[in-house]
Design a protein around this motif. Structure first.
Motif, short mmCIF file in Angstrom:
data_model
loop_
_atom_site.label_atom_id
_atom_site.label_comp_id
_atom_site.label_asym_id
_atom_site.label_seq_id
_atom_site.Cartn_x
_atom_site.Cartn_y
_atom_site.Cartn_z
N ILE A 26 21.25 196.50 15.25
CA ILE A 26 21.06 197.84 15.82
C ILE A 26 22.41 198.52 16.03
CG2 ILE A 26 20.33 199.09 17.90
CD1 ILE A 26 18.03 196.99 18.08
N LEU A 27 23.35 197.78 16.63
CA LEU A 27 24.68 198.34 16.85
C LEU A 27 25.38 198.62 15.53
CD1 LEU A 27 27.05 199.14 18.70
CD2 LEU A 27 27.76 196.73 18.65
N TYR A 28 25.28 197.70 14.59
CA TYR A 28 25.90 197.89 13.27
C TYR A 28 25.40 199.18 12.63
CZ TYR A 28 26.92 197.13 8.33
OH TYR A 28 27.35 197.27 7.03
N ASP A 29 24.08 199.36 12.64
CA ASP A 29 23.51 200.57 12.02
C ASP A 29 23.99 201.83 12.74
OD1 ASP A 29 22.19 199.04 10.13
OD2 ASP A 29 20.27 199.07 11.20
N GLN A 30 24.10 201.75 14.08
CA GLN A 30 24.60 202.88 14.85
C GLN A 30 26.03 203.21 14.44
OE1 GLN A 30 24.72 202.19 19.10
NE2 GLN A 30 25.80 204.09 19.51
N LEU A 31 26.87 202.19 14.35
CA LEU A 31 28.28 202.40 14.00
C LEU A 31 28.42 202.89 12.55
CD1 LEU A 31 29.77 199.28 15.77
CD2 LEU A 31 30.03 201.65 16.49
N ARG A 32 27.62 202.35 11.66
CA ARG A 32 27.65 202.79 10.26
C ARG A 32 27.18 204.24 10.12
NH1 ARG A 32 29.96 200.82 5.90
NH2 ARG A 32 28.18 201.42 4.64
N GLY A 33 26.30 204.67 11.02
CA GLY A 33 25.78 206.02 10.95
C GLY A 33 26.63 207.06 11.66
N THR A 34 27.54 206.61 12.54
CA THR A 34 28.34 207.55 13.33
C THR A 34 29.83 207.37 13.10
OG1 THR A 34 28.27 206.06 15.25
CG2 THR A 34 26.58 207.80 15.14
N GLN A 68 26.94 198.97 22.88
CA GLN A 68 26.12 200.17 22.74
C GLN A 68 26.36 201.12 23.92
OE1 GLN A 68 21.91 199.57 21.85
NE2 GLN A 68 22.45 197.77 20.64
N MET A 71 29.64 202.81 23.36
CA MET A 71 29.52 203.86 22.35
C MET A 71 28.79 205.07 22.91
SD MET A 71 31.41 202.70 20.13
CE MET A 71 31.28 204.21 19.18
N GLY A 72 27.90 204.85 23.88
CA GLY A 72 27.29 205.99 24.57
C GLY A 72 28.34 206.80 25.30
#
Length: 199
Positions: A26-34, A68, A71-72
Protein backbone atom coordinates in the motif's frame (compact mmCIF):
# COMPACT_ATOMS: atom_id res chain seq x y z
CA UNK A 1 32.06 0.97 -11.77
CA UNK A 2 28.84 0.17 -9.89
CA UNK A 3 25.61 0.33 -11.84
CA UNK A 4 22.81 2.75 -10.96
CA UNK A 5 20.94 -0.11 -9.25
CA UNK A 6 23.75 -0.98 -6.81
CA UNK A 7 24.45 0.38 -3.31
CA UNK A 8 21.64 2.96 -3.31
CA UNK A 9 20.10 1.57 -0.13
CA UNK A 10 23.16 2.27 1.99
CA UNK A 11 22.90 -0.12 4.96
CA UNK A 12 19.53 -1.43 3.74
CA UNK A 13 18.89 -3.69 0.78
CA UNK A 14 16.58 -2.14 -1.78
CA UNK A 15 13.26 -3.95 -1.48
CA UNK A 16 11.76 -5.47 -4.62
CA UNK A 17 8.07 -4.74 -5.19
CA UNK A 18 7.28 -8.46 -5.44
CA UNK A 19 8.61 -9.15 -1.91
CA UNK A 20 6.44 -6.62 -0.05
CA UNK A 21 3.74 -7.53 2.44
CA UNK A 22 0.26 -5.97 2.15
CA UNK A 23 0.99 -2.86 4.25
CA UNK A 24 4.29 -2.28 2.47
CA UNK A 25 2.57 -2.67 -0.90
CA UNK A 26 0.00 0.00 0.00
CA UNK A 27 2.78 2.42 0.93
CA UNK A 28 4.83 1.45 -2.12
CA UNK A 29 1.89 2.15 -4.43
CA UNK A 30 1.29 5.48 -2.68
CA UNK A 31 4.93 6.51 -3.09
CA UNK A 32 5.04 5.33 -6.72
CA UNK A 33 1.92 7.36 -7.42
CA UNK A 34 3.03 10.57 -5.71
CA UNK A 35 6.70 10.92 -4.82
CA UNK A 36 8.24 9.18 -7.82
CA UNK A 37 6.42 11.34 -10.41
CA UNK A 38 7.19 14.47 -8.37
CA UNK A 39 10.88 13.48 -8.23
CA UNK A 40 10.98 12.87 -11.98
CA UNK A 41 9.33 16.25 -12.64
CA UNK A 42 11.75 17.93 -10.23
CA UNK A 43 14.88 16.45 -11.81
CA UNK A 44 15.99 13.74 -9.36
CA UNK A 45 15.48 10.00 -8.96
CA UNK A 46 13.33 8.34 -6.28
CA UNK A 47 13.41 4.85 -7.80
CA UNK A 48 15.61 2.55 -9.81
CA UNK A 49 14.92 1.38 -13.35
CA UNK A 50 13.66 -1.90 -11.82
CA UNK A 51 11.06 -0.03 -9.75
CA UNK A 52 12.79 -0.22 -6.37
CA UNK A 53 12.44 2.87 -4.19
CA UNK A 54 15.57 4.76 -3.14
CA UNK A 55 16.33 7.70 -0.86
CA UNK A 56 14.27 7.73 2.36
CA UNK A 57 11.47 5.81 0.67
CA UNK A 58 13.25 2.44 0.81
CA UNK A 59 13.72 2.86 4.58
CA UNK A 60 10.10 3.93 4.99
CA UNK A 61 8.94 0.57 3.66
CA UNK A 62 10.32 -1.05 6.84
CA UNK A 63 7.62 0.71 8.91
CA UNK A 64 4.78 1.24 6.46
CA UNK A 65 2.01 2.40 8.79
CA UNK A 66 4.08 5.08 10.52
CA UNK A 67 5.50 6.05 7.14
CA UNK A 68 2.00 6.50 5.71
CA UNK A 69 1.31 8.95 8.54
CA UNK A 70 4.58 10.76 7.75
CA UNK A 71 3.60 10.99 4.09
CA UNK A 72 0.26 12.43 5.20
CA UNK A 73 2.24 15.20 6.90
CA UNK A 74 4.24 15.70 3.70
CA UNK A 75 1.09 16.08 1.62
CA UNK A 76 -0.63 18.40 4.10
CA UNK A 77 2.44 20.60 4.54
CA UNK A 78 2.74 21.00 0.78
CA UNK A 79 -0.87 22.15 0.49
CA UNK A 80 -1.36 24.17 3.68
CA UNK A 81 1.98 25.87 4.31
CA UNK A 82 1.99 29.65 4.32
CA UNK A 83 5.64 29.62 3.18
CA UNK A 84 6.64 30.34 -0.41
CA UNK A 85 8.30 27.56 -2.38
CA UNK A 86 11.63 29.38 -2.30
CA UNK A 87 11.47 29.80 1.49
CA UNK A 88 10.56 26.11 1.82
CA UNK A 89 13.61 25.07 -0.20
CA UNK A 90 15.89 27.33 1.86
CA UNK A 91 14.61 25.60 5.00
CA UNK A 92 14.97 22.09 3.55
CA UNK A 93 18.48 22.63 2.15
CA UNK A 94 19.61 24.30 5.36
CA UNK A 95 18.47 21.26 7.34
CA UNK A 96 20.06 18.90 4.80
CA UNK A 97 23.36 20.78 4.99
CA UNK A 98 23.37 20.75 8.79
CA UNK A 99 22.81 16.98 8.73
CA UNK A 100 25.08 16.46 5.70
CA UNK A 101 22.36 14.22 4.28
CA UNK A 102 23.68 13.40 0.80
CA UNK A 103 20.43 12.24 -0.79
CA UNK A 104 18.44 15.12 0.70
CA UNK A 105 20.88 17.66 -0.71
CA UNK A 106 20.90 15.90 -4.09
CA UNK A 107 17.11 15.86 -4.32
CA UNK A 108 16.37 19.33 -3.04
CA UNK A 109 19.16 21.00 -5.01
CA UNK A 110 17.13 19.90 -8.03
CA UNK A 111 13.86 21.12 -6.47
CA UNK A 112 15.47 24.45 -5.56
CA UNK A 113 16.61 24.91 -9.15
CA UNK A 114 13.01 24.34 -10.34
CA UNK A 115 11.90 26.91 -7.74
CA UNK A 116 14.13 29.50 -9.42
CA UNK A 117 17.36 29.59 -7.43
CA UNK A 118 20.60 30.00 -9.36
CA UNK A 119 23.51 27.58 -9.16
CA UNK A 120 25.62 29.76 -6.84
CA UNK A 121 22.79 30.10 -4.33
CA UNK A 122 22.11 26.37 -4.35
CA UNK A 123 25.82 25.58 -4.01
CA UNK A 124 26.09 27.85 -0.96
CA UNK A 125 23.00 26.35 0.69
CA UNK A 126 24.26 22.80 0.08
CA UNK A 127 27.58 23.82 1.70
CA UNK A 128 25.72 25.16 4.76
CA UNK A 129 26.61 28.77 3.93
CA UNK A 130 24.28 31.73 3.69
CA UNK A 131 24.09 32.82 0.06
CA UNK A 132 24.38 36.45 -0.92
CA UNK A 133 21.37 37.89 -2.65
CA UNK A 134 18.61 36.02 -0.83
CA UNK A 135 15.29 37.84 -0.65
CA UNK A 136 14.58 39.21 2.86
CA UNK A 137 12.17 36.41 3.81
CA UNK A 138 14.59 33.77 2.49
CA UNK A 139 17.38 35.32 4.54
CA UNK A 140 15.31 35.18 7.74
CA UNK A 141 14.28 31.60 6.96
CA UNK A 142 17.93 30.62 6.60
CA UNK A 143 18.84 32.28 9.91
CA UNK A 144 15.97 30.67 11.82
CA UNK A 145 16.58 27.20 10.38
CA UNK A 146 20.34 27.36 10.80
CA UNK A 147 20.02 28.54 14.41
CA UNK A 148 17.37 25.93 15.21
CA UNK A 149 19.41 23.04 13.76
CA UNK A 150 22.79 24.18 15.13
CA UNK A 151 21.92 25.70 18.53
CA UNK A 152 18.35 24.48 19.12
CA UNK A 153 17.38 27.95 20.37
CA UNK A 154 16.05 31.13 18.72
CA UNK A 155 17.22 34.33 20.39
CA UNK A 156 14.82 37.23 20.93
CA UNK A 157 16.14 39.46 18.15
CA UNK A 158 15.85 36.72 15.53
CA UNK A 159 12.48 35.60 16.85
CA UNK A 160 11.10 39.13 16.54
CA UNK A 161 12.46 39.48 12.99
CA UNK A 162 10.92 36.13 12.06
CA UNK A 163 7.53 36.97 13.57
CA UNK A 164 7.44 40.27 11.65
CA UNK A 165 8.40 38.40 8.46
CA UNK A 166 6.25 35.28 8.73
CA UNK A 167 3.72 35.78 11.54
CA UNK A 168 2.95 33.12 14.11
CA UNK A 169 1.47 30.67 11.60
CA UNK A 170 4.48 31.02 9.34
CA UNK A 171 6.82 30.33 12.23
CA UNK A 172 4.90 27.19 13.18
CA UNK A 173 4.85 26.12 9.53
CA UNK A 174 8.63 26.63 9.31
CA UNK A 175 9.31 24.62 12.47
CA UNK A 176 7.10 21.77 11.22
CA UNK A 177 8.91 21.78 7.88
CA UNK A 178 12.37 21.84 9.46
CA UNK A 179 11.43 19.07 11.89
CA UNK A 180 9.99 16.97 9.09
CA UNK A 181 13.23 17.15 7.14
CA UNK A 182 15.27 16.45 10.27
CA UNK A 183 13.32 13.18 10.44
CA UNK A 184 14.00 12.47 6.76
CA UNK A 185 17.69 13.34 7.22
CA UNK A 186 17.82 11.06 10.26
CA UNK A 187 16.56 8.15 8.16
CA UNK A 188 19.05 8.92 5.40
CA UNK A 189 22.05 9.27 7.71
CA UNK A 190 21.28 6.31 9.97
CA UNK A 191 21.10 4.02 6.95
CA UNK A 192 23.93 5.88 5.10
CA UNK A 193 21.77 6.40 2.03
CA UNK A 194 23.86 7.92 -0.78
CA UNK A 195 22.89 10.23 -3.60
CA UNK A 196 22.86 8.50 -6.98
CA UNK A 197 25.97 9.06 -9.02
CA UNK A 198 25.65 11.65 -11.77
CA UNK A 199 24.92 10.13 -15.17
Amino acid sequence: MASFEENLGGRLALLSPDTLDSDQKILYDQLRGTMVPWANKSGFRADTYAGRLIGPFNAMLRSPLLSQALMGMTATEGKESSLSEKVRQVVILTVGAAWQAAYELYAHAAVAEKAGFDEATIRALVAGQKPTGLAPEESVAFDVTQRLTARHQIDTELYERAIVTFGEKGMVDMIYLAGHYMTISGLLNTFTVPAPAAN
